[in-house]
Design a protein around this motif. Structure first.
Motif, PDB file in Angstrom:
ATOM      1  N   ASP A  99       2.663   5.673  -7.891  1.00  0.00           N
ATOM      2  CA  ASP A  99       1.687   6.118  -8.895  1.00  0.00           C
ATOM      3  C   ASP A  99       1.953   7.521  -9.436  1.00  0.00           C
ATOM      4  O   ASP A  99       2.000   7.710 -10.652  1.00  0.00           O
ATOM      5  CB  ASP A  99       0.258   5.988  -8.360  1.00  0.00           C
ATOM      6  CG  ASP A  99      -0.232   4.551  -8.364  1.00  0.00           C
ATOM      7  OD1 ASP A  99       0.380   3.712  -9.058  1.00  0.00           O
ATOM      8  OD2 ASP A  99      -1.220   4.265  -7.669  1.00  0.00           O
ATOM      9  N   ASP A 133       0.819  -1.208   0.000  1.00  0.00           N
ATOM     10  CA  ASP A 133       0.000   0.000   0.000  1.00  0.00           C
ATOM     11  C   ASP A 133       0.862   1.270   0.000  1.00  0.00           C
ATOM     12  O   ASP A 133       0.592   2.214  -0.736  1.00  0.00           O
ATOM     13  CB  ASP A 133      -0.955   0.007   1.196  1.00  0.00           C
ATOM     14  CG  ASP A 133      -2.028  -1.072   1.084  1.00  0.00           C
ATOM     15  OD1 ASP A 133      -2.294  -1.545  -0.041  1.00  0.00           O
ATOM     16  OD2 ASP A 133      -2.586  -1.452   2.135  1.00  0.00           O
ATOM     17  N   ALA A 168       0.952   3.866  -3.333  1.00  0.00           N
ATOM     18  CA  ALA A 168       0.580   5.279  -3.172  1.00  0.00           C
ATOM     19  C   ALA A 168       1.742   6.199  -3.537  1.00  0.00           C
ATOM     20  O   ALA A 168       1.545   7.282  -4.081  1.00  0.00           O
ATOM     21  CB  ALA A 168       0.133   5.535  -1.735  1.00  0.00           C
TER      22      ALA A 168
END
Length: 182
Positions: free
Chosen positions: A120, A113, A117
């Motif tokens: 991207d 995660d 994040a």
């Protein structure tokens, strides 16, 4: 009062140990290179250790997937400022030399995660694998005795580790190391 003295003594011991480690590995240098070759480790000139990690799409990726290419394996973390600073140079190197058989494989020592994040918005196109805790063990297998980040290794087309590098990487320095291998 005795507690304050004990804390002060502990702080002095820790500082002295830090200075000793610094002098052992970096104190003999007369100038500061932008890429520091890691202290001599037995992993150089040895076959690369095998591993499989998940990528950001939860697909298992085996290091053997890039056999036959010159590969820079870059161990990094989202919370590591020099790791983040070197990413544009890594992207440029990949763009310049991918057609000649060069690939970069990033191994993030973070959770999926956190990495997703972070990656991207940057537009990183080279493979990013999720190392989490297993990545810490893997970086040691690849010669990172000090556990520092960023840490990178350059593997030749035959799967032999040719260089181990600590500190932030810069385009020209990496280029000099990979060109003879391409």
């Amino acid at each position: 009062m005795k507690i304050k003295i004990a804390y002060l003594a502990a702080a002095l011991v820790i500082t002295a140990a830090g200075v000793a480690v610094y002098l052992q590995f970096f104190g003999h240098r007369t100038s500061t290179p932008s890429v520091i070759k890691a202290p001599a480790v037995t992993i150089v000139d040895q076959p690369r250790p095998a591993f499989t990690l998940l990528d950001l799409h939860a697909k298992p990726r085996d290091i053997a997937e890039w056999d036959g290419k010159v590969v820079l394996v870059n161990f990094w973390a989202t919370w590591c400022p020099p790791c983040v600073r070197e990413m544009p140079a890594l992207m440029q190197l990949r763009e310049a030399y991918q057609s000649k058989g060069f690939e970069i494989v990033g191994v993030a020592l973070d959770s999926k995660d956190a990495v997703a994040a972070f990656i991207d918005p940057l537009g990183i196109e080279y493979p990013i694998l999720i190392g989490e805790q297993e990545g810490l063990q893997l970086t040691a297998l690849y010669g990172n005795r000090l556990g520092v980040l960023p840490y990178s290794v350059i593997i030749d087309r035959k799967g032999v580790i040719r260089h181990t590098l600590i500190s932030e990487l810069h385009y020209a320095d990496v280029e000099k190391l990979i060109l003879p291998l391409l």
